[in-house]
Design an enzyme around this catalytic site. Structure first.
Site, mmCIF file in Angstrom:
data_model
loop_
_atom_site.group_PDB
_atom_site.id
_atom_site.type_symbol
_atom_site.label_atom_id
_atom_site.label_comp_id
_atom_site.label_asym_id
_atom_site.label_seq_id
_atom_site.Cartn_x
_atom_site.Cartn_y
_atom_site.Cartn_z
ATOM 1 N N SER A 184 2.452 -2.320 13.102
ATOM 2 C CA SER A 184 1.717 -3.548 12.820
ATOM 3 C C SER A 184 2.107 -4.589 13.860
ATOM 4 O O SER A 184 3.246 -4.621 14.325
ATOM 5 C CB SER A 184 2.077 -4.042 11.422
ATOM 6 O OG SER A 184 1.873 -5.435 11.322
ATOM 7 N N GLU A 244 -6.091 7.702 7.934
ATOM 8 C CA GLU A 244 -7.114 6.761 7.474
ATOM 9 C C GLU A 244 -8.392 6.868 8.322
ATOM 10 O O GLU A 244 -9.508 6.801 7.803
ATOM 11 C CB GLU A 244 -6.577 5.323 7.528
ATOM 12 C CG GLU A 244 -5.499 5.080 6.483
ATOM 13 C CD GLU A 244 -4.785 3.738 6.656
ATOM 14 O OE1 GLU A 244 -5.326 2.841 7.330
ATOM 15 O OE2 GLU A 244 -3.678 3.598 6.124
ATOM 16 N N HIS A 271 -5.999 13.525 -12.683
ATOM 17 C CA HIS A 271 -6.190 12.072 -12.845
ATOM 18 C C HIS A 271 -5.132 11.281 -12.074
ATOM 19 O O HIS A 271 -4.791 10.169 -12.446
ATOM 20 C CB HIS A 271 -6.142 11.666 -14.318
ATOM 21 C CG HIS A 271 -6.963 12.528 -15.225
ATOM 22 N ND1 HIS A 271 -8.296 12.290 -15.468
ATOM 23 C CD2 HIS A 271 -6.648 13.658 -15.913
ATOM 24 C CE1 HIS A 271 -8.760 13.222 -16.296
ATOM 25 N NE2 HIS A 271 -7.785 14.066 -16.565
ATOM 26 N N LYS A 325 6.572 -1.967 9.595
ATOM 27 C CA LYS A 325 5.469 -1.081 9.225
ATOM 28 C C LYS A 325 5.325 0.153 10.108
ATOM 29 O O LYS A 325 5.508 0.107 11.308
ATOM 30 C CB LYS A 325 4.156 -1.861 9.283
ATOM 31 C CG LYS A 325 4.074 -2.938 8.232
ATOM 32 C CD LYS A 325 3.564 -2.405 6.932
ATOM 33 C CE LYS A 325 2.057 -2.518 6.944
ATOM 34 N NZ LYS A 325 1.505 -2.032 5.703
#
Ligand code: ARG
Length: 458
Positions: free
Chosen positions: A276, A289, A155, A282
């Protein structure tokens, strides 16, 4: 040149030509088309359907075409309907009338079925090879991290301590199964459809087994209607690739979580991260992804082809031309994803201290504290309740089970003795788990030895 102009009195509408044509994408298998044609005429000559001279002229012509496409002197243009028409037209313009005999005893239906099979057969092996490299990388990480402790989750809540080796081992099993699926597909698909004609075989005395042999198939397919309309192997391949993507996507999701500021279990290498345009601090896990994102596209190809094939009457229907773009796209996507993922994994830094710290808090040793009580005669259900009280006590004081004093332990249950600390140490928690498939070193070493043998033999 059209392969079918004879019975027509009008030119094809240009939009119809564009809509119908497949040369924009089926040129991808020009090599397979030529290889198939060479095998076909070799068989025709062996059977006395073509003379040896005719065969030689055709083979030389086809080889010349292949060479010229390869070195860029012959460009595949969009004026032809498909790669089959293109090759045949160029053959005839190069060697004259003999070239017109190439298509004897053959239809584009069995020809395209063959080309697609030859193309995907190689790609099944290429995907398998990439998976093998990924497995080798995983095995290296496993061997080096038998005592790199980290929390195991259920979980997405910390559950019990495991090791990085064990976590990687889970993915090893997934990708090993993926390879075995590819192997099964190869075994089932490796039969040659050529010689099935349009749907009903031919009247020429073709030796289909011989052509199959020339093309490294196990044998010839056994029903000509099925041969020209079977796309099962593509559906199976797309399904296997979807499963590979599902595994990669799960792995990517974990890496994205591990790479987050909150977790900091790993740091993705600069070479595999992006920045970024506005936020200078960043460093984003874009590759992970994208692999996760591209999974949808491969599933899409599977569902698309299943839907195309649904309700198609026997035998060939033009709908089947739709198998190509989506399969090619899925193959390129999956190959790219495995290769990039492997690169990202092999350059990624595992922050072992952070993993270790994380495993030490969050009560991942609570089960072992309960097991301690059980080993001292307390029934498990009672032990579960006692350790629940310990956890509550720790949460209030914001400490770990390991930080409690013996007096505090004994205030909750007199069964606890000094050896509780040893019993719930992370090392004990993990290393005592040595049943087959568990994270303890002894169990892991056996799995690693098996994995090594497997990679040597497969
Ligand atoms: N381009 C076609 C395909 O990919 C080749 C087969 C054409 N056959 C036909 N009967 N029109 O399926």
């Amino acid at each position: 040149m059209k392969l079918w102009g004879g019975r027509f009195t009008k030119e094809t509408n240009q939009l119809v030509h564009n809509f119908n044509a497949s040369i924009g994408f089926d040129q991808k298998f020009y090599k397979q088309d030529i290889r198939g044609s060479i095998a076909h005429v070799t068989m025709l000559a062996k059977q006395g359907i073509l003379t040896n001279e005719e065969k030689k002229a055709i083979v030389a012509g086809l080889e010349g075409i292949a060479k010229d496409i390869e070195n860029g002197t012959l460009v595949i243009d969009g004026t032809h309907e498909d790669i089959h028409s293109f090759v045949e037209a160029h053959l005839i313009s190069r060697i004259g009338d003999t070239g017109k005999k190439l298509h004897t005893g053959r239809s584009r239906n069995d020809q395209v079925a063959l080309d697609m099979k030859l193309y995907t057969r190689d790609e099944v092996l290429a995907v398998d090879e990439l998976l093998k490299t990924l497995l080798e990388e995983l095995l290296t990480i496993m061997k080096n991290n038998l005592d790199t402790y980290m929390p195991g989750f259920t979980h997405l809540q910390k559950a019990q301590p495991i090791t990085l080796a064990h976590h990687m081992g889970a993915y090893f099993e997934m990708f090993r199964r993926d390879r075995s699926r590819l192997h099964d597909i190869y075994e089932r698909m490796n039969y040659s459809p050529i010689g099935s004609g349009a749907l009903a075989g031919t009247t020429y005395p073709l030796d289909r087994e011989y052509t199959a042999q020339l093309l490294d198939f196990y044998g010839a397919t056994l029903n000509s209607m099925d041969s020209v309309s079977d796309r099962d192997y593509l559906i199976e391949f797309l399904s296997a690739m979807s499963t590979i993507m599902m595994h990669l996507s799960r792995f990517c999701e974990e890496i994205i979580i591990w790479n987050s500021n909150e977790y900091q279990f790993v740091e993705i290498d600069d070479a595999y991260s992006t920045g970024s345009s506005i936020m200078p601090q960043k460093k984003n896990p874009d590759i992970a992804e994208l692999v996760r994102g591209k999974t949808g596209r491969v599933y899409g190809a599977l569902v698309s082809l299943l839907t195309t094939m649904k309700s198609l009457p026997l035998a060939y229907n033009k709908d089947m031309q739709e198998d190509k773009e989506l399969t090619f796209d899925a193959i390129d996507t999956v190959k790219g994803c495995i290769a990039l993922f492997t690169g990202m994994l092999s350059t990624m830094e595992f922050k072992k201290d952070n993993m270790n710290k994380s495993a030490r808090n969050g009560f991942t040793n609570a089960t072992d504290a309960a097991d301690y009580l059980v080993n001292h005669g307390v029934p498990f259900r009672d032990a579960h309740g006692i350790v629940g009280q310990l956890v509550l006590f720790c949460i209030e004081k914001n400490i770990a089970l390991d930080d409690m004093t013996l007096e505090e332990y004994q205030a909750i249950s007199p069964v606890f003795e000094e050896d509780i600390y040893e019993a719930i140490s992370m090392e004990t928690c993990v290393q005592k788990r040595n049943t087959i498939g568990a994270p303890g070193q002894e169990a892991m070493k056996q799995v690693i030895a098996q994995a090594e043998t497997y990679l040597k033999e497969n």
